[in-house]
Design a protein around this motif. Structure first.
Motif, PDB file in Angstrom:
ATOM      1  N   ARG A 176       0.195  -1.268  -0.100  1.00  8.90           N
ATOM      2  CA  ARG A 176      -0.038  -0.019  -0.074  1.00  8.90           C
ATOM      3  C   ARG A 176       0.579   1.009   0.024  1.00  8.90           C
ATOM      4  O   ARG A 176       0.280   1.964  -0.658  1.00  8.90           O
ATOM      5  CB  ARG A 176      -0.944   0.488   1.305  1.00  8.90           C
ATOM      6  N   PHE A 177       2.196   1.155   0.495  1.00  7.79           N
ATOM      7  CA  PHE A 177       2.848   2.159   1.104  1.00  7.79           C
ATOM      8  C   PHE A 177       4.177   1.839   1.189  1.00  7.79           C
ATOM      9  O   PHE A 177       4.697   1.187   1.279  1.00  7.79           O
ATOM     10  CB  PHE A 177       2.523   3.306   1.952  1.00  7.79           C
ATOM     11  N   LYS A 178       5.517   2.888   1.001  1.00  8.68           N
ATOM     12  CA  LYS A 178       6.534   2.876   0.687  1.00  8.68           C
ATOM     13  C   LYS A 178       7.163   4.026   1.758  1.00  8.68           C
ATOM     14  O   LYS A 178       6.932   4.534   2.793  1.00  8.68           O
ATOM     15  CB  LYS A 178       6.922   2.830  -0.621  1.00  8.68           C
ATOM     16  N   ALA A 179       8.339   4.450   1.182  1.00 11.62           N
ATOM     17  CA  ALA A 179       9.085   5.054   2.747  1.00 11.62           C
ATOM     18  C   ALA A 179       8.381   6.964   2.634  1.00 11.62           C
ATOM     19  O   ALA A 179       7.892   6.758   3.786  1.00 11.62           O
ATOM     20  CB  ALA A 179      10.007   5.736   1.545  1.00 11.62           C
ATOM     21  N   THR A 180       8.411   7.207   1.880  1.00 13.67           N
ATOM     22  CA  THR A 180       7.702   8.687   1.931  1.00 13.67           C
ATOM     23  C   THR A 180       6.162   8.682   2.850  1.00 13.67           C
ATOM     24  O   THR A 180       5.813   8.984   3.964  1.00 13.67           O
ATOM     25  CB  THR A 180       7.645   9.450   0.976  1.00 13.67           C
ATOM     26  N   PRO A 181       5.371   7.873   2.498  1.00 14.37           N
ATOM     27  CA  PRO A 181       3.918   7.996   2.748  1.00 14.37           C
ATOM     28  C   PRO A 181       3.584   7.239   4.341  1.00 14.37           C
ATOM     29  O   PRO A 181       3.254   7.411   5.334  1.00 14.37           O
ATOM     30  CB  PRO A 181       3.391   6.731   1.797  1.00 14.37           C
ATOM     31  N   ALA A 182       4.862   5.555   4.745  1.00 19.43           N
ATOM     32  CA  ALA A 182       5.136   5.528   5.721  1.00 19.43           C
ATOM     33  C   ALA A 182       5.788   6.421   6.877  1.00 19.43           C
ATOM     34  O   ALA A 182       5.003   6.986   7.691  1.00 19.43           O
ATOM     35  CB  ALA A 182       6.639   4.345   5.608  1.00 19.43           C
ATOM     36  N   ASN A 183       6.158   7.649   6.725  1.00 20.73           N
ATOM     37  CA  ASN A 183       6.727   8.052   7.650  1.00 20.73           C
ATOM     38  C   ASN A 183       5.754   9.539   7.759  1.00 20.73           C
ATOM     39  O   ASN A 183       5.417  10.228   8.448  1.00 20.73           O
ATOM     40  CB  ASN A 183       8.183   9.830   6.698  1.00 20.73           C
ATOM     41  N   LEU A 184       4.656   9.787   6.273  1.00 20.80           N
ATOM     42  CA  LEU A 184       3.568  10.297   6.439  1.00 20.80           C
ATOM     43  C   LEU A 184       2.627  10.241   7.556  1.00 20.80           C
ATOM     44  O   LEU A 184       1.784  10.882   7.919  1.00 20.80           O
ATOM     45  CB  LEU A 184       2.685  10.970   5.427  1.00 20.80           C
ATOM     46  N   LEU A 185       2.051   9.409   8.008  1.00 18.05           N
ATOM     47  CA  LEU A 185       1.490   8.122   8.584  1.00 18.05           C
ATOM     48  C   LEU A 185       2.203   7.544  10.180  1.00 18.05           C
ATOM     49  O   LEU A 185       1.246   7.900  10.897  1.00 18.05           O
ATOM     50  CB  LEU A 185       1.792   6.560   7.669  1.00 18.05           C
ATOM     51  N   THR A 186       3.174   8.383  10.531  1.00 21.22           N
ATOM     52  CA  THR A 186       2.975   8.413  11.390  1.00 21.22           C
ATOM     53  C   THR A 186       3.220   9.787  12.797  1.00 21.22           C
ATOM     54  O   THR A 186       2.842  10.052  13.635  1.00 21.22           O
ATOM     55  CB  THR A 186       4.948   8.578  12.314  1.00 21.22           C
ATOM     56  N   VAL A 187       2.735  10.845  11.458  1.00 22.71           N
ATOM     57  CA  VAL A 187       1.942  12.264  11.529  1.00 22.71           C
ATOM     58  C   VAL A 187       0.260  12.073  12.428  1.00 22.71           C
ATOM     59  O   VAL A 187       0.638  12.114  13.627  1.00 22.71           O
ATOM     60  CB  VAL A 187       1.877  13.012  10.980  1.00 22.71           C
ATOM     61  N   PRO A 188      -0.044  11.342  12.625  1.00 22.96           N
ATOM     62  CA  PRO A 188      -1.644  11.328  13.333  1.00 22.96           C
ATOM     63  C   PRO A 188      -1.068  11.020  14.378  1.00 22.96           C
ATOM     64  O   PRO A 188      -1.498  11.022  15.517  1.00 22.96           O
ATOM     65  CB  PRO A 188      -2.698  10.403  12.240  1.00 22.96           C
ATOM     66  N   VAL A 189      -0.102   9.939  14.947  1.00 27.19           N
ATOM     67  CA  VAL A 189       0.260   9.157  15.834  1.00 27.19           C
ATOM     68  C   VAL A 189       0.936   9.906  17.111  1.00 27.19           C
ATOM     69  O   VAL A 189       0.275  10.154  18.405  1.00 27.19           O
ATOM     70  CB  VAL A 189       1.261   7.722  15.691  1.00 27.19           C
ATOM     71  N   TYR A 190       1.818  11.165  16.858  1.00 30.15           N
ATOM     72  CA  TYR A 190       2.073  11.858  16.937  1.00 30.15           C
ATOM     73  C   TYR A 190       1.193  13.144  17.378  1.00 30.15           C
ATOM     74  O   TYR A 190       1.500  12.806  18.420  1.00 30.15           O
ATOM     75  CB  TYR A 190       3.712  12.607  16.733  1.00 30.15           C
ATOM     76  N   VAL A 191       0.704  13.237  16.603  1.00 33.21           N
ATOM     77  CA  VAL A 191      -0.867  14.331  17.274  1.00 33.21           C
ATOM     78  C   VAL A 191      -1.655  13.431  18.267  1.00 33.21           C
ATOM     79  O   VAL A 191      -1.773  14.777  19.393  1.00 33.21           O
ATOM     80  CB  VAL A 191      -1.180  14.309  16.253  1.00 33.21           C
TER      81      VAL A 191
END
Length: 523
Positions: free
Chosen positions: A321-336
Motif C-alpha cells: 500500500r505504501f513506501k518510505a514517504t507515505p510511511a513517514n506521513l502515516l506517523t504524523v497522526p500517531v504523534y498528534v
C-alpha cells in the motif's frame, strides 16, 4: 501576598491556609524567616505573574526540545532514504550506531545538571545546543561507518544536558501542583517532533542529489543548521533561575521564591553546593525506584520513536500500500494523538493529584497495545494498536518526572535525582534500540515483547513507589518522624536520636530536605 507561618508541631494545612498566614516574630524557633522581608509585593498579581513566566519559559524551551528530539531520531527517517546502502553498513552496524548515542547521553546527564546549577542556564543550555547542532550537521557529511559512530557519540554528549536540565530548571520555577502540565507541554515537543520529523523528512527527500548529497545527508545537514541557529538565539532568550531572572522585577522575583517556599520547596531561596546533598540522592530509595519507573516508559519511547517509520513501512509493504514517504506521513497522526493525551494527563494530574494512579492506568493501556502488536497479523489492527501503545509511553514520561521531582526537596539533591532517573532510562535506550531487527520484519515479535517487558517493569515500580510514599506519609501523620526543635526534654532523647535535634525549623528543613517530618509526599 503573605506566606505561611511554619510551625513544627502544627497540623498539615492546605496551601491556601498557609498563604493566609503572615510571618510575625522572625526570631521564634518555630518560624521560618521571610524571604526578602524588605520588599513590598502587594502590587504583584500572582496569576498575571504566572502567565508571564509561562510565556517566557515554556514555548522556547519546548522548541529547543523539539529540535533535540528531532535531531536524535532523524536517523530513523534518514534510514528510509538509502543511508545504509550509501555508507555500506549492515543492520547490526546500524543498530550499534543507535546504541552508542545512548551511552554518551546517559553518562553526561548527571554532571551536566550539576554544571547547570553552578552556571547560568542561558549560557549552559545555549552552548550545548550550539555544539550538538554542529555534530548533527557533521552526520550529513560522513562517508563511512566510523564517521557515523563518532558523530552519534558526540551528539549524545552535547544533547545530554537539555532534557534533565530543563525539567530541573522548570521545577525551580513552579509549585509541585503546577509542574506537571508544564513538564507535559515541554515533553510534548517530542510528540510534535515525531509528527514534524516525518513531514520534514518527506519534504527534504526532494533535495536528493543536490550538491552531490543524498536525501538522507540533507536531512542531517538542514536539521543541524536549524539547531545551530536556535542555539545562537538561545543565548539571548533563555532565562536564568528565579532569583536572578532579568525579565522579572525584584518584587516579582520575591513572590516567585516565597510561593515556592509555601509549597515546601525550602531551598528555593538558594543553596550552596555540598557533596552531602549528592550523597542524599544516592542513598534515597525514591531515586532507585524512580529510575525503574522511568525506565519502563523511556526505554519504550526510544524503540517507538526510532522504529515507528520502519514498522509502518514494513506493514505497508506486506499489503503493498505504501513506501518510505507515505510511511513517514502515516506517523504524523500517531504523534498528534500522543501530544493530546500527554497534555491532558499533565493537566489532570496537576488538578486532581494522584500521579501514581494516572501512571498505572496508562501503563496498563500501553501494555494492552503491545499485546495486540505481538499477536496481530492484520496491518489495520496493528496500526490501531500503535495508538494504544503511545498511551503507555508519552503521557507517562512527564508525569513520572513530575512525580519524582514533587517528592525530592533540596535543589542540588533534586538536580542529581532527576538526572539519575533520566539517565538510567536513557541508558536502557541502548537496549531497546537493538531489538527491532530487520530479520524480524514486519511483525517484530522480539522488539514488541521487550517493550512490553519494560512497560511491566514500569507498572510494578509505580505500584511500589505509591505504596511506600503513602506509608511514609501515614507515619509522619502519626508523629513517628518528628524531630526535636529547640530545647528538648529528657523524655525526647530517644526521639532526638532517631529523628534528629535542631535549633530551628529552618535548620531541620535545610539539613533533612524531604525527610523533614512536616514534608508530605505527593501520591
Amino acid at each position: 501576598m503573605s506566606l505561611e507561618e511554619e510551625k513544627f508541631d502544627s497540623p498539615p494545612r492546605s496551601s491556601q491556609d498557609k498563604e493566609k498566614e503572615a510571618f510575625s516574630d522572625q526570631d521564634d524557633i518555630h518560624k521560618v524567616p521571610l524571604y526578602n522581608p524588605h520588599v513590598d509585593v502587594s502590587g504583584v498579581n500572582e496569576s498575571k505573574l504566572l502567565r508571564k513566566i509561562d510565556w517566557m519559559l515554556i514555548p522556547w524551551l519546548s522548541l529547543l526540545y523539539l529540535a533535540s528530539f528531532l535531531d536524535r531520531t532523524a536517523i530513523g527517517n534518514a534510514r528510509l532514504y538509502h543511508m545504509q546502502d550509501d555508507l555500506h553498513i549492515d543492520d547490526t552496524q546500524y543498530l550499534l550506531s543507535l546504541t552508542i548515542f545512548f551511552f554518551s547521553y546517559a553518562v553526561f546527564e548527571v554532571p551536566s545538571n550539576i554544571f547547570l546549577k553552578r552556571l547560568r542556564p542561558s549560557l549552559w543550555l545555549s552552548g550545548l545546543m550550539l555544539l550538538w547542532g554542529i555534530a548533527m550537521m557533521a552526520q550529513g557529511l560522513v562517508t563511512d561507518y566510523a564517521g557515523l559512530l563518532g558523530t552519534r557519540w558526540t551528539l549524545g554528549v552535547f544533547e545530554a544536558g537539555l532534557f534533565p536540565g530543563v525539567n530541573y530548571y522548570l521545577s525551580c520555577w513552579y509549585k509541585r501542583s503546577e509542574f506537571g502540565i508544564r513538564a507535559a507541554i515541554f515533553f510534548s515537543a517530542a510528540t510534535v517532533s515525531g509528527a514534524f520529523g516525518g513531514l520534514l523528512a518527506a519534504a527534504i527527500s526532494n533535495m536528493d542529489g543536490i550538491g552531490g548529497k543524498a536525501a538522507w545527508a540533507w536531512i542531517f545537514i538542514l536539521e543541524g543548521l536549524a539547531t545551530v541557529l536556535l542555539g545562537v538565539m538561545s543565548f539571548f532568550i533563555v532565562q536564568d533561575f528565579p532569583d536572578t531572572a532579568k525579565f522579572l522585577t525584584e518584587a516579582e522575583r520575591t513572590v516567585v521564591i516565597r510561593r515556592l517556599q509555601t509549597d515546601d520547596q525550602f531551598s528555593a531561596a538558594g543553596e550552596k553546593l555540598r557533596w552531602k546533598y549528592v550523597f542524599q540522592s544516592l542513598v534515597d530509595w525514591k531515586t532507585w525506584v524512580g529510575m525503574m519507573a522511568y525506565t519502563g516508559c523511556d526505554a519504550a519511547l526510544y524503540a517507538f520513536a526510532l522504529f515507528l517509520p520502519s514498522i509502518i513501512n514494513q506493514l505497508g509493504e506486506i499489503f503493498q500500500r505504501f513506501k518510505a514517504t507515505p510511511a513517514n506521513l502515516l506517523t504524523v497522526p500517531v504523534y498528534v494523538f500522543a501530544c493530546i493525551v500527554t497534555c491532558t494527563v499533565g493537566f489532570c494530574a496537576d488538578r486532581y493529584g494522584n500521579r501514581g494512579y494516572f501512571n498505572m492506568a496508562f501503563f496498563c493501556l500501553g501494555g494492552a497495545g503491545y499485546i495486540i502488536l505481538i499477536s496481530s497479523r492484520n496491518a489495520a489492527l496493528s496500526y490501531f494498536a500503535v495508538y494504544m501503545a503511545t498511551c503507555g509511553i508519552y503521557p507517562v514520561i512527564p508525569n513520572t518526572i513530575a512525580w519524582v521531582s514533587n517528592n525530592v526537596e533540596g535543589s542540588y539533591k533534586r538536580s542529581v535525582t532527576l538526572a539519575m532517573v533520566i539517565s538510567f532510562g536513557n541508558i536502557n535506550g541502548a537496549v531497546s534500540s537493538n531489538v527491532y531487527r530487520a530479520r524480524d520484519a514486519p511483525w517484530y515479535p522480539l522488539g514488541h515483547g521487550l517493550v512490553l517487558m519494560y512497560i511491566g517493569l514500569g507498572l510494578a515500580s509505580n505500584i511500589i513507589m505509591f505504596f511506600f510514599l503513602r506509608r511514609e506519609n501515614a507515619a509522619r501523620e502519626r508523629g513517628e518522624r518528628d524531630e526535636i526543635i529547640g530545647d528538648g526534654t529528657v523524655f525526647d532523647e530517644k526521639k532526638a536520636q532517631k529523628n534528629g535535634k535542631f535549633a530551628t525549623v529552618s535548620d531541620a528543613k535545610r539539613e533533612k530536605g524531604d525527610d523533614w517530618s512536616g514534608y508530605r509526599y505527593v501520591l
